[in-house]
Design a protein around this motif. Sequence first.
Motif: not given
Length: 544
Positions: A60-85
Amino acid sequence: MNQRPRASLGRVLDDLGDSLLELVVGDPAHEGEIGGIVIHDPDDEPVQPPAALVLGVGIRGKELPELVRDVGKRGAVGLIVRAPVAVTPELDAAVAESGLALLGLRRGATWAQLTALLRSLLAEGDIGPAEAESIGGLPSGDLFAVANAVGALLDAPVTIEDRSSRVLAFSGRQDEADPSRVETIIGRQVPEKYAKMLTDLGVFRELYREYRPVVVNPADLGADSISMQRVAIAVRAGDEVLGSIWAAMDGDVTPERTAALQDAAKLVALHMLRVRAGADVQRRLRTDLVSTALEGGAGARDALSRLGLAGKQVVVLAVALRAEHPVGEQAAGDTSDLERVADALGVHLSASVPSSAVAVIGGIAFALLPVSSGAHGSDPEERVARLAEEFCERLGTRLPVVVGIGGTAADVSGVTESRATATRVLRVLREGYASRRVARLPDVHTQSLLLELRDLAAARGERPVGPIARLLEYDERNDSGLADTLEAWLDALGDVRAAAAALFIHPNTLRYRLRRLEEVSGLDLADPEQRFSAMLQLRILAPR
């Protein structure tokens, strides 16, 4: 094109988006297959395959941008989190930087539901003699097997029904229930009289609002044919109600029975979603094949072969709702009217032309019908027209459809030409230039030419000139309606009484208006060339 490709991110959204997932931000159009499903664990170093789809459980919240960047660097095509975002500038920038798509799991959907469906989608394209796909130990999409399993679990005969109370599947032992259940099974639909009773009692309203089982006392229904208590529970995928499970069983609904029904509802939801996904796949495949055949490109011959139409004479039908019906303005999730028309057309044709193919392409339902020369040299297009008329009669006024019929095609180029002709005819019908519901080109050839002339004039910026221009300017200043009078008189071929009746005025009033419009415009109604010019300008340059 005869085999569904393994799941891409776009395919996952197509299959599950309406019920479970929503696109929050990012581009889902990633090429290639999803490499695997990874559940993110902040306390454990993840092993992430290339092109992974990451499930951010509890993020949730503040940790989400960091996780997006992290999994993106590892080559992920998508990230699913609980809505609403909440999409903040920081999150938006992180998604853009990573190049992945951020998806939201809809409220009410479970991670277990999502994981099971994602894994089954990814396993669908595996090569080799793998065992049939299963969900919960039962064959995927086999609702009858599910109904029997639920019935055994509850020790009661059960039915699985959709939102319209249509019976999708039922378990054994239905003879142990009462006559109303037997009537429901035979008709594969809850009889209207019982459905009305349940509606009047508010059962459906409570069923679709609650997450617990709903009990229906037979005494409340007041029907002799209903003697056993009904216990029902809604089947959900996220916020969407897919249908319900109905058990005919007496006795208290104990905590054990409640838990069993709730577990059963989750299992049934997975299977119902799988059935829906399979139907969507077949629809997309058929649409791709029909579209390729109609376009006449390099793959058209192969598409016709896959549709079972190779080497056959074909007539193309173009079907749509009239222009006043707002199909083209419907939201993306509400294409039901045109899709219902296409489905109904497919069912209608299947009885007489089993190898026909129907698909919605570009806001039009196209049908490819194989035809042959009939007895005594009957025209194939006439037979197709009769089929189309029967279809329109069956639909009635609920869905005001019009049908354009193309010519008979013997090869790929002929199919393309037949489509062009059918579309040309359909336009005349949709825009109300002919009162028919079904037409071939000879029926509306003149109207079609007028429409094409109108398009050409509009492209050139043509405007009325001479007497008609003066008449229209006078009408605009004085709101006199003289142009309408002239048009009605021309349409009636100079019959004053017929034109007056069309305008709901007295014939003497019409005669006065004709004299007045001659004075205003300088038009000589006795001159056939001027009459023709006036009719053409009114039809093409000043259509109303």
